[in-house]
Design a protein around this motif. Structure first.
Motif, PDB file in Angstrom:
ATOM      1  N   LEU A 141       0.744  -1.260  -0.187  1.00 41.97           N
ATOM      2  CA  LEU A 141       0.010   0.075  -0.049  1.00 41.97           C
ATOM      3  C   LEU A 141       0.751   1.213  -0.011  1.00 41.97           C
ATOM      4  O   LEU A 141       0.612   2.150  -0.811  1.00 41.97           O
ATOM      5  N   LEU A 148      -7.806   5.636  -3.346  1.00 37.93           N
ATOM      6  CA  LEU A 148      -6.971   4.336  -3.382  1.00 37.93           C
ATOM      7  C   LEU A 148      -7.979   3.248  -2.372  1.00 37.93           C
ATOM      8  O   LEU A 148      -7.955   2.258  -2.690  1.00 37.93           O
ATOM      9  N   ALA A 149      -8.639   4.000  -1.496  1.00 35.20           N
ATOM     10  CA  ALA A 149      -9.325   3.043  -0.370  1.00 35.20           C
ATOM     11  C   ALA A 149     -10.617   2.696  -1.308  1.00 35.20           C
ATOM     12  O   ALA A 149     -11.024   1.553  -0.957  1.00 35.20           O
ATOM     13  N   GLU A 150     -11.213   3.627  -2.177  1.00 31.81           N
ATOM     14  CA  GLU A 150     -12.484   3.263  -2.830  1.00 31.81           C
ATOM     15  C   GLU A 150     -12.153   2.692  -3.964  1.00 31.81           C
ATOM     16  O   GLU A 150     -12.908   1.583  -4.273  1.00 31.81           O
ATOM     17  N   GLY A 200      -9.183   1.039  -5.063  1.00 29.35           N
ATOM     18  CA  GLY A 200      -7.950  -0.051  -5.048  1.00 29.35           C
ATOM     19  C   GLY A 200      -6.892   0.461  -5.995  1.00 29.35           C
ATOM     20  O   GLY A 200      -6.879   1.577  -6.263  1.00 29.35           O
ATOM     21  N   ILE A 201      -6.218  -0.741  -6.104  1.00 32.99           N
ATOM     22  CA  ILE A 201      -4.964  -0.471  -6.715  1.00 32.99           C
ATOM     23  C   ILE A 201      -5.004  -1.332  -7.918  1.00 32.99           C
ATOM     24  O   ILE A 201      -5.774  -2.558  -7.950  1.00 32.99           O
ATOM     25  N   VAL A 256      -4.429  -7.697  -4.601  1.00 36.17           N
ATOM     26  CA  VAL A 256      -5.081  -6.188  -4.776  1.00 36.17           C
ATOM     27  C   VAL A 256      -6.401  -5.988  -3.497  1.00 36.17           C
ATOM     28  O   VAL A 256      -6.423  -4.992  -3.219  1.00 36.17           O
ATOM     29  N   ASP A 257      -7.107  -7.231  -3.353  1.00 33.62           N
ATOM     30  CA  ASP A 257      -8.201  -6.909  -2.237  1.00 33.62           C
ATOM     31  C   ASP A 257      -7.499  -6.607  -1.047  1.00 33.62           C
ATOM     32  O   ASP A 257      -8.104  -5.721  -0.135  1.00 33.62           O
ATOM     33  N   GLN A 299      -6.628  -2.838  -0.801  1.00 37.80           N
ATOM     34  CA  GLN A 299      -7.712  -2.057  -0.478  1.00 37.80           C
ATOM     35  C   GLN A 299      -8.423  -2.132   0.522  1.00 37.80           C
ATOM     36  O   GLN A 299      -9.036  -1.276   1.319  1.00 37.80           O
ATOM     37  N   GLN A 300      -8.689  -3.311   1.283  1.00 32.86           N
ATOM     38  CA  GLN A 300      -9.295  -3.497   2.367  1.00 32.86           C
ATOM     39  C   GLN A 300      -8.488  -2.955   3.515  1.00 32.86           C
ATOM     40  O   GLN A 300      -9.068  -2.047   4.403  1.00 32.86           O
ATOM     41  N   ALA A 310      -6.528  -0.250   3.090  1.00 30.32           N
ATOM     42  CA  ALA A 310      -6.910   1.116   3.120  1.00 30.32           C
ATOM     43  C   ALA A 310      -8.024   1.593   3.446  1.00 30.32           C
ATOM     44  O   ALA A 310      -8.107   2.689   4.068  1.00 30.32           O
ATOM     45  N   THR A 311      -8.944   0.722   3.313  1.00 30.47           N
ATOM     46  CA  THR A 311     -10.369   1.123   3.714  1.00 30.47           C
ATOM     47  C   THR A 311     -10.530   1.431   5.242  1.00 30.47           C
ATOM     48  O   THR A 311     -10.966   2.218   5.818  1.00 30.47           O
TER      49      THR A 311
END
Length: 453
Positions: free
Chosen positions: A295, A359-361, A363-364, A419-420, A423-424, A426-427
């Protein structure tokens, strides 16, 4: 070596072959001293560290934190170079200078380390000198007062650096009254107030055989190292005849931290403003720390990162812009930084926050994931060309994580990140309380769009 290797405190001996055919050995002596070595094929130098798991967060009395002791851990670090019954401060300096060696120390929030780098033939000397310093410091009253002045100058120098100031203010803002939120070196007021007796008590309470961790990487024979350490600390007066269990590691469970403030501004008439945004982060032993590394790499960890590309390359609003993560035993911090013109501070701060929201919403991408993995794996491999890094890895493994993970294990964990996962994480980080710290010609209203978003 398959997987990380646990480092139980009650295991007397451990030996393993790590990546690159490095031989890692660990001995836990009956006195509680722990000695770890990593012999690197072809090395002609060694880096040695004497560690104690005591940092700035541990400046406590019987009833909890004692403000008049804040900064005493860092004060003590300075004083251990000031002489013993066997060696003057000059003797200590000459010991390393005359062989072309390097020696220094560092105080962290959760540990202190005294270290040296020397040719392989000079390792016995380095063990003897560091052991003498560690066990037998005089804390001479005259030297104590002299060093008080030196530390006050060091603090003044740091206070003149906006980057140092904003970093300290962010820790205070994010972590509040948690001990990790305090500055490592204390403040001018606490250093002026601390007494020699308080530092002496701190020394006696925390520099004992079962507190000591010795780590060496490079050209080292483990059996010779163990014998030398035992002989050196015994010659200094430590009684190793009794049995003692090594001090317990800190509890690695995350604690809830109460935010110190949403906004902290230090007003100064500087040409540039420095801004940091931060959230409570992950503890040092969190299983998601590889995901956090990815991240950070994607978000603000290099010249191809989103922050660098958006804020510097596309808009030309900052020279330096990045993100970082710091993890400790029970709390952590995830932060982002930019230095910019005061007139652009609001826009830059909003851009930092907006990029993290994206990034949080969103993802990458898979491409970003692979690029980050390549960046992190390459930098990890290159860093291990240096015996300093390997020595520090041994110390952190013993004191903080309680496990040794070699390069291959680190790469395996990195490769498992998805990737998930990123994102998780970052959220989750974004859902935590945000704090902003800034230094420069700024007003609180500058950040209305950030702290109220």
């Amino acid at each position: 070596m398959n997987g990380a290797v646990a480092l139980p405190l009650d295991l007397p001996e451990l030996s393993l072959t790590a990546s690159g055919d490095a031989l890692v050995r660990r001995s836990v002596l009956p006195s509680g001293i722990r000695i770890l070595s990593e012999r690197v094929p072809g090395a002609r130098s060694s880096t040695i560290g004497f560690w104690v798991a005591v940092g700035s967060r541990d400046e406590l009395g019987a009833d909890g934190p004692v403000p008049s002791r804040f900064g005493s851990t860092h004060f003590l670090e300075h004083l251990l170079f000031k002489g013993t019954p066997k060696r003057t401060a000059l003797d200590i300096a000459v010991s390393f200078d005359q062989v072309g060696g390097e020696h220094n120390a560092l105080t962290g929030k959760e540990y202190t380390c005294y270290y040296a780098k020397v040719q392989d033939r000079d390792l016995p000397m380095a063990v003897d000198v560091l052991a003498d310093m560690f066990t037998s410091s005089l804390l001479d009253p005259t030297e104590f007062e002299n060093e008080r002045g030196v530390i006050l100058e060091e603090l003044a120098m740091a206070d003149d650096d906006p980057n140092d100031v904003v970093g300290e203010r962010l820790f205070e803002a994010v972590l509040g009254d948690h001990p990790l939120g305090r500055p490592i070196g204390g403040t001018g007021d606490t250093i002026r107030a601390v007494s020699r007796d308080a530092v002496w008590e701190h020394y006696l309470a925390n520099y004992r055989p079962n507190d000591l961790v010795v780590t060496v990487a490079g050209a080292v024979d483990h059996d010779e190292l163990v014998a030398r350490v035992e002989a050196s600390v015994s010659a200094a007066g430590w009684d190793l005849s009794g049995a003692a269990r090594p001090v317990e590691r800190r509890n690695g469970d995350s604690v809830s931290v109460r935010r110190g403030s949403a906004l902290s501004i230090t007003t100064r008439p500087n040409e540039q403003a420095v801004v940091m945004l931060g959230y409570p982060g992950l503890v040092a032993t969190d299983d998601r720390r590889s995901s956090l590394s990815v991240l950070n790499a994607v978000f603000g960890g290099g010249m191809s990162s989103r922050l660098f590309q958006e804020v510097r390359e596309k808009r030309g609003l900052a020279y330096s812009v990045y993100s970082y993560a710091a993890g400790y035993s029970d709390a952590g911090l995830f932060g982002m930084y930019a230095g910019c013109s005061p007139k652009n501070a609001a826009q830059v701060s909003e851009l930092l926050l907006e990029e993290f929201r994206r990034l949080a919403e969103g993802g990458i991408t898979g491409e970003e994931l692979q690029r980050a993995k390549g960046q992190l794996s390459g930098s990890a491999a290159l860093s291990l060309e240096d015996s300093d890094t390997r020595m520090s890895r041994l110390g952190r493994s013993e004191i903080t994580t309680g496990e040794f993970a070699d390069l291959d294990e680190g790469l395996r964990r990195l490769e498992a990140v998805t990737v998930d996962d990123v994102q998780q994480l970052a959220t989750e980080l974004r859902s935590r309380p945000l704090s902003v710290a800034a230094v420069g010609a700024l007003e609180a209203s500058t950040f209305d769009g950030v702290v109220h978003s």
